[in-house]
Motif scaffolding. Structure first.
Motif, PDB file in Angstrom:
ATOM      1  N   VAL A 123      43.455  19.649  55.845  1.00 31.36           N
ATOM      2  CA  VAL A 123      42.758  18.519  55.226  1.00 31.36           C
ATOM      3  C   VAL A 123      42.889  18.655  53.718  1.00 31.36           C
ATOM      4  N   VAL A 124      43.234  17.561  53.055  1.00 34.46           N
ATOM      5  CA  VAL A 124      43.329  17.566  51.595  1.00 34.46           C
ATOM      6  C   VAL A 124      42.139  16.799  51.040  1.00 34.46           C
ATOM      7  N   ALA A 125      41.377  17.451  50.154  1.00 32.73           N
ATOM      8  CA  ALA A 125      40.219  16.848  49.483  1.00 32.73           C
ATOM      9  C   ALA A 125      40.498  16.882  47.986  1.00 32.73           C
ATOM     10  N   PRO A 126      41.173  15.873  47.446  1.00 31.43           N
ATOM     11  CA  PRO A 126      41.686  15.949  46.073  1.00 31.43           C
ATOM     12  C   PRO A 126      40.690  15.594  44.980  1.00 31.43           C
ATOM     13  N   GLY A 127      39.505  15.092  45.339  1.00 34.00           N
ATOM     14  CA  GLY A 127      38.566  14.616  44.330  1.00 34.00           C
ATOM     15  C   GLY A 127      38.255  15.658  43.270  1.00 34.00           C
ATOM     16  N   PRO A 128      38.496  15.370  41.998  1.00 36.53           N
ATOM     17  CA  PRO A 128      38.304  16.376  40.944  1.00 36.53           C
ATOM     18  C   PRO A 128      36.868  16.559  40.499  1.00 36.53           C
ATOM     19  N   ILE A 129      35.932  15.676  40.964  1.00 39.16           N
ATOM     20  CA  ILE A 129      34.543  15.796  40.505  1.00 39.16           C
ATOM     21  C   ILE A 129      33.576  15.937  41.669  1.00 39.16           C
ATOM     22  N   GLU A 130      34.055  16.311  42.854  1.00 43.08           N
ATOM     23  CA  GLU A 130      33.175  16.494  44.003  1.00 43.08           C
ATOM     24  C   GLU A 130      32.198  17.634  43.730  1.00 43.08           C
ATOM     25  N   THR A 131      30.904  17.409  44.046  1.00 41.15           N
ATOM     26  CA  THR A 131      29.902  18.449  43.786  1.00 41.15           C
ATOM     27  C   THR A 131      29.551  19.264  45.020  1.00 41.15           C
ATOM     28  N   PHE A 132      30.046  18.876  46.193  1.00 41.26           N
ATOM     29  CA  PHE A 132      29.898  19.729  47.380  1.00 41.26           C
ATOM     30  C   PHE A 132      31.031  19.466  48.362  1.00 41.26           C
ATOM     31  N   GLY A 133      31.078  18.295  48.966  1.00 39.64           N
ATOM     32  CA  GLY A 133      32.168  17.966  49.877  1.00 39.64           C
ATOM     33  C   GLY A 133      31.819  18.236  51.325  1.00 39.64           C
ATOM     34  N   LEU A 134      30.927  17.420  51.904  1.00 38.72           N
ATOM     35  CA  LEU A 134      30.535  17.630  53.301  1.00 38.72           C
ATOM     36  C   LEU A 134      31.711  17.435  54.254  1.00 38.72           C
ATOM     37  N   ALA A 135      32.596  16.498  53.961  1.00 36.28           N
ATOM     38  CA  ALA A 135      33.746  16.275  54.839  1.00 36.28           C
ATOM     39  C   ALA A 135      34.642  17.508  54.885  1.00 36.28           C
ATOM     40  N   ALA A 136      34.784  18.182  53.750  1.00 37.75           N
ATOM     41  CA  ALA A 136      35.584  19.413  53.727  1.00 37.75           C
ATOM     42  C   ALA A 136      34.927  20.496  54.576  1.00 37.75           C
ATOM     43  N   SER A 139      40.709  20.288  45.027  1.00 41.36           N
ATOM     44  CA  SER A 139      40.908  20.329  43.585  1.00 41.36           C
ATOM     45  C   SER A 139      40.156  21.508  42.979  1.00 41.36           C
ATOM     46  N   ALA A 140      40.830  22.259  42.142  1.00 38.80           N
ATOM     47  CA  ALA A 140      40.215  23.423  41.504  1.00 38.80           C
ATOM     48  C   ALA A 140      39.163  23.048  40.479  1.00 38.80           C
ATOM     49  N   THR A 141      39.153  21.790  40.050  1.00 40.57           N
ATOM     50  CA  THR A 141      38.183  21.363  39.042  1.00 40.57           C
ATOM     51  C   THR A 141      36.859  20.931  39.652  1.00 40.57           C
ATOM     52  N   GLY A 187      41.206  28.228  52.802  1.00 42.43           N
ATOM     53  CA  GLY A 187      42.042  27.130  52.350  1.00 42.43           C
ATOM     54  C   GLY A 187      42.653  27.503  51.025  1.00 42.43           C
ATOM     55  N   ALA A 188      42.814  26.531  50.145  1.00 49.25           N
ATOM     56  CA  ALA A 188      43.401  26.805  48.831  1.00 49.25           C
ATOM     57  C   ALA A 188      42.938  25.735  47.856  1.00 49.25           C
ATOM     58  N   SER A 189      42.876  26.112  46.593  1.00 50.44           N
ATOM     59  CA  SER A 189      42.550  25.148  45.537  1.00 50.44           C
ATOM     60  C   SER A 189      43.704  25.097  44.553  1.00 50.44           C
ATOM     61  N   ALA A 190      43.829  23.948  43.906  1.00 52.76           N
ATOM     62  CA  ALA A 190      44.922  23.750  42.955  1.00 52.76           C
ATOM     63  C   ALA A 190      44.492  22.738  41.916  1.00 52.76           C
ATOM     64  N   ALA A 191      45.208  22.698  40.824  1.00 55.65           N
ATOM     65  CA  ALA A 191      44.943  21.690  39.803  1.00 55.65           C
ATOM     66  C   ALA A 191      45.086  20.304  40.421  1.00 55.65           C
ATOM     67  N   PRO A 192      44.288  19.330  39.976  1.00 58.76           N
ATOM     68  CA  PRO A 192      44.387  17.977  40.531  1.00 58.76           C
ATOM     69  C   PRO A 192      45.649  17.268  40.060  1.00 58.76           C
TER      70      PRO A 192
END
Length: 399
Positions: free
Chosen positions: A301-314, A327-329, A340-345
């Protein structure tokens, strides 16, 4: 205790705030308390949602955000609260409902504000000139935090407590705490607490894997990259589409599946076709059992949002045994951890992260995802919130 939770951004069928409100309310019920949810709707009404009491307040639609409404009549909110006579008040809104903190103080009802978003991030995403997928310009990046700080200083002190779900969500308040406010008349910020949200570990499990759904979604040999999100500007689903486009260009056999609706739906589908991506855009999926099956049957699953404050779907994806690239941000690296893994948006960085996750042993990555999710049961969230409600507020000058 009668615990009344008031919110905006409460979607009629889905959404993170709706999920959190209902899950917390059921935890309160299980501990013998009486939760009441106060939410916006097209008309004033009262209903039962299973075993939960829901009071609906008439509220206009939020322009440009389909499915969402915002309560804009402070007097009506006060009347509802006075009729409900709560023992505790929770608020999930940073805009039109912050006055509830003042009402609670006058009524001598302990209150807390849930920090479900970072105001500076939201302002940056919607700052004039940001466009439908571009980053805000330097003016937006500089001014958004200043505007957020001013608003937060004017409103956060109305509550007895603040609750952040992650360190990322807390960062906006901690920035204010770090500033010097020792001068006469300076705002006193309430105590800040960290309480992670949870996940339904019985609904979302690896056992929901559906072999028939998987065969219909993608042929053998293709990895299923799933995005489950509202298709709006700030969610930056365009980054996931572009990342999959990079994978396709590199010859990686992948199929993009997007579950969700929103104003960016048509543009995202057109872009996927331009990039030659094999795709399925499912629109909004109302059946929670099908959502669980989709999550369990994907490869990543990719959750790319750069300003997510939690992410229930993730977190629901992890509980389903599916690793997450995020997103690492955002706050999601705190939630996803090593599962999983995080990366720059950026498309290239996200594409590399997807390739790295897919290179891991399938059984191992699924087990790691489930193990990570098991650290976040809703029962722990409910107990932490009730512990806060059981202790007296410590804000200087409060009752």
């Amino acid at each position: 205790m009668r615990i009344v939770h008031v919110a905006n951004a409460y979607a009629p069928r889905s959404g993170g705030i709706r999920t959190a409100m209902h899950a917390l309310a059921r935890e309160y019920l299980a501990h013998g308390h009486e939760p009441v949810l106060v939410v916006p709707g097209p008309t004033a009404a009262e209903r039962r949602d299973g075993d939960l009491r829901v009071v609906q307040m008439a509220a206009p639609r939020v322009p440009g955000v389909p499915g969402y409404r915002a309560v804009v009549r402070p007097g009506a909110v006060r009347s509802v609260l006075e009729a409900l006579a709560p023992d505790r008040v929770e608020v999930s809104d940073r805009a039109t409902l912050t006055g509830i903190g003042l009402w609670a103080r006058e009524a001598e009802v302990p209150s807390l504000l849930m920090l479900h978003e970072r105001l500076d991030g939201v302002l940056s995403a919607f700052w004039p000139g940001a466009g439908s997928g571009a980053r805000p310009g330097p003016v937006g990046r500089c001014l958004a935090p200043l505007v957020a700080d001013r608003w937060n200083l004017a409103t956060l002190g109305r509550f007895d407590r603040l609750v952040a779900t992650t360190a990322f969500a807390a960062g906006e308040v901690e920035r204010l705490v770090g500033r010097r406010h020792g001068r006469t008349g300076a705002t006193v910020l309430p105590p800040l607490h960290r309480v992670p949200l949870g996940v339904d570990l019985e609904r979302f499990t690896p056992d929901r894997f559906d072999a028939d759904l998987r065969r219909r979604t993608a042929p053998r040999g293709e990895a299923v990259v799933l995005v489950m999100s509202r298709l709006s500007r700030e969610k930056r689903v365009d980054l996931a589409v572009e990342a999959v486009g990079r994978l396709v260009a590199d010859g990686v056999p992948v199929r993009l599946v997007v579950a969700g609706s929103g104003p960016r739906s048509t543009a995202l589908r057109v872009r996927a076709e331009q990039l030659g991506i094999r795709h399925r855009f499912l629109g909004f999926v109302p059946d929670r059992a099908r959502v669980a099956a989709l999550l369990a049957s994907a490869d990543v699953v990719v959750a790319p949002g750069p300003i997510e404050t939690f992410g229930l779907a993730a977190l629901e994806a992890l509980a389903s045994g599916t690793p997450v690239v995020c997103s690492a941000t955002s706050a999601l690296p705190e939630v996803v951890g090593p599962a999983g893994a995080s990366a720059a948006p950026e498309p290239e960085a996200l594409a590399l992260a997807v390739r790295e996750v897919l290179s891991r042993d399938a059984g191992g990555r699924r087990a790691a995802a489930r193990a990570r999710a098991e650290l976040f049961p809703w029962s722990a969230t409910g107990e932490a919130m009730l512990a806060l409600h059981a202790t007296a507020p410590t804000l200087a000058g409060a009752r």
